[in-house]
Write a protein that holds these residues in place. Sequence first.
Motif, PDB file in Angstrom:
ATOM      1  N   UNK A  82     -64.258  57.153 -62.431  1.00  0.00           N
ATOM      2  CA  UNK A  82     -63.047  57.346 -63.254  1.00  0.00           C
ATOM      3  C   UNK A  82     -63.005  56.567 -64.555  1.00  0.00           C
ATOM      4  N   UNK A  83     -63.843  55.465 -64.419  1.00  0.00           N
ATOM      5  CA  UNK A  83     -64.139  54.868 -65.775  1.00  0.00           C
ATOM      6  C   UNK A  83     -64.771  55.720 -66.760  1.00  0.00           C
ATOM      7  N   UNK A  84     -65.772  56.558 -66.319  1.00  0.00           N
ATOM      8  CA  UNK A  84     -66.546  57.425 -67.244  1.00  0.00           C
ATOM      9  C   UNK A  84     -65.621  58.489 -67.687  1.00  0.00           C
ATOM     10  N   UNK A  85     -64.917  58.954 -67.114  1.00  0.00           N
ATOM     11  CA  UNK A  85     -63.948  59.944 -67.673  1.00  0.00           C
ATOM     12  C   UNK A  85     -63.217  59.632 -68.639  1.00  0.00           C
ATOM     13  N   UNK A  86     -62.461  58.337 -68.439  1.00  0.00           N
ATOM     14  CA  UNK A  86     -61.592  57.725 -69.316  1.00  0.00           C
ATOM     15  C   UNK A  86     -62.261  57.491 -70.768  1.00  0.00           C
ATOM     16  N   UNK A  87     -63.658  57.143 -70.811  1.00  0.00           N
ATOM     17  CA  UNK A  87     -64.452  56.747 -71.846  1.00  0.00           C
ATOM     18  C   UNK A  87     -64.659  58.093 -72.748  1.00  0.00           C
ATOM     19  N   UNK A  88     -64.537  59.222 -72.153  1.00  0.00           N
ATOM     20  CA  UNK A  88     -64.633  60.728 -72.981  1.00  0.00           C
ATOM     21  C   UNK A  88     -63.172  60.828 -73.596  1.00  0.00           C
ATOM     22  N   UNK A  89     -62.940  60.320 -74.647  1.00  0.00           N
ATOM     23  CA  UNK A  89     -61.573  60.397 -75.323  1.00  0.00           C
ATOM     24  C   UNK A  89     -61.505  61.568 -76.161  1.00  0.00           C
ATOM     25  N   UNK A  90     -62.828  62.385 -76.532  1.00  0.00           N
ATOM     26  CA  UNK A  90     -62.673  63.342 -77.327  1.00  0.00           C
ATOM     27  C   UNK A  90     -63.056  64.864 -76.663  1.00  0.00           C
ATOM     28  N   UNK A  91     -63.319  64.550 -75.279  1.00  0.00           N
ATOM     29  CA  UNK A  91     -63.535  65.765 -74.328  1.00  0.00           C
ATOM     30  C   UNK A  91     -62.853  65.864 -72.992  1.00  0.00           C
ATOM     31  N   UNK A  92     -62.204  66.956 -72.832  1.00  0.00           N
ATOM     32  CA  UNK A  92     -61.174  66.915 -71.579  1.00  0.00           C
ATOM     33  C   UNK A  92     -62.433  66.995 -70.481  1.00  0.00           C
ATOM     34  N   UNK A  93     -62.312  66.121 -69.437  1.00  0.00           N
ATOM     35  CA  UNK A  93     -63.144  66.196 -68.314  1.00  0.00           C
ATOM     36  C   UNK A  93     -62.339  65.848 -67.128  1.00  0.00           C
ATOM     37  N   UNK A  94     -62.759  66.296 -66.054  1.00  0.00           N
ATOM     38  CA  UNK A  94     -62.114  66.234 -64.715  1.00  0.00           C
ATOM     39  C   UNK A  94     -63.201  66.387 -63.565  1.00  0.00           C
ATOM     40  N   UNK A  95     -62.881  66.057 -62.297  1.00  0.00           N
ATOM     41  CA  UNK A  95     -63.617  66.299 -61.240  1.00  0.00           C
ATOM     42  C   UNK A  95     -63.090  67.183 -60.287  1.00  0.00           C
ATOM     43  N   UNK A  96     -63.705  68.055 -59.519  1.00  0.00           N
ATOM     44  CA  UNK A  96     -63.140  69.163 -58.665  1.00  0.00           C
ATOM     45  C   UNK A  96     -63.805  68.813 -57.384  1.00  0.00           C
ATOM     46  N   UNK A  97     -63.400  68.797 -56.259  1.00  0.00           N
ATOM     47  CA  UNK A  97     -63.906  68.669 -55.008  1.00  0.00           C
ATOM     48  C   UNK A  97     -63.985  70.215 -54.224  1.00  0.00           C
ATOM     49  N   UNK A  98     -63.799  69.780 -52.940  1.00  0.00           N
ATOM     50  CA  UNK A  98     -63.937  71.028 -51.971  1.00  0.00           C
ATOM     51  C   UNK A  98     -62.781  71.875 -52.289  1.00  0.00           C
ATOM     52  N   UNK A  99     -62.925  73.350 -52.156  1.00  0.00           N
ATOM     53  CA  UNK A  99     -61.853  74.034 -52.142  1.00  0.00           C
ATOM     54  C   UNK A  99     -60.984  74.050 -53.259  1.00  0.00           C
ATOM     55  N   UNK A 100     -61.769  73.411 -54.595  1.00  0.00           N
ATOM     56  CA  UNK A 100     -61.107  73.312 -55.875  1.00  0.00           C
ATOM     57  C   UNK A 100     -59.976  72.312 -56.131  1.00  0.00           C
ATOM     58  N   UNK A 101     -60.027  71.414 -55.169  1.00  0.00           N
ATOM     59  CA  UNK A 101     -59.085  70.267 -55.223  1.00  0.00           C
ATOM     60  C   UNK A 101     -59.413  69.474 -56.553  1.00  0.00           C
ATOM     61  N   UNK A 102     -58.341  68.961 -57.357  1.00  0.00           N
ATOM     62  CA  UNK A 102     -58.619  67.914 -58.619  1.00  0.00           C
ATOM     63  C   UNK A 102     -58.557  66.614 -58.022  1.00  0.00           C
ATOM     64  N   UNK A 103     -59.733  66.134 -58.147  1.00  0.00           N
ATOM     65  CA  UNK A 103     -59.736  64.576 -57.726  1.00  0.00           C
ATOM     66  C   UNK A 103     -59.722  63.510 -58.719  1.00  0.00           C
ATOM     67  N   UNK A 104     -59.813  63.937 -60.213  1.00  0.00           N
ATOM     68  CA  UNK A 104     -59.791  62.916 -61.107  1.00  0.00           C
ATOM     69  C   UNK A 104     -59.863  63.682 -62.444  1.00  0.00           C
TER      70      UNK A 104
END
Length: 278
Positions: free
Chosen positions: A108-130
Amino acid sequence: MERRVEVSEFLRLKRANISPRDVGLDSPVRNRRVPGLRREEVAQLAGVSADYYTRLEQGRDITPSESVLDAIANALRLAAAERAHLFDLARPRRTDSRAVQRVRNGLHHLLDTWTEHPAFIVGRRTDVLATNALARILLTDFDSMPARERNFTRWMLLDESARRLYVEWERVAAELVAKVRFDAGRCPDDPRTQELVDELTAKSPEFREWWPTRQVMAHSNGSKLFNHPLVGALEVDYEALTVPDEEEQTIFIYTTQSGSPSEQAMRELARHAAAGRW
């Protein structure tokens, strides 16, 4: 029984998509009673008996060895994701598909540090987790949705804003359906996957058309075109990275070409995200 049916249908559809000439067989096309290859031709190419391949495609209760599956995959010219899908169907692994997927705090912290790039984490069945803020303003605010609705494929097929956002909506949506099919083969006993399939079957005509084709896909990289309501045209490249120790979680990070109009548009979008304007 259902898994054997899946193996049968997958093999039948892939066999139908290949002509004898594609695999170097000197067989006249005229007067052929089946589209694509015959069962005995697949068996010949794979080096197995016609009877064995026929029983496998008929969904009989047999478990082929890895070497046999490799040979059949080669005979049918399966792509990497299709090959993996065949193995998942024919030689199922033990998976705890009912376990709740959680993202580590560090990610979660890693994603928040990427302020110039959209980023997200997808899990099983394409659930968006973060997601990070820039992903939420570029795509949609998954975090604000009820937990069971935070699914990329569901949003893509059922939300009109997704259709307006993606220039190549049909291609992207079909790829997501193929990813759900891939995950369904890997975790066939997952009740949430079945719930998603049932909902999309009821609500999406595109899903009803694409799901029976049994196309499969595992994302790795590519590009997408957007028509964003705040910044207009936007082209991004993406990389899909498997999370260490969490093979069912994938980080997607979007980038733009240096010096391009899309880079300028992304910077403008980042300013909106930093100000909380969306």
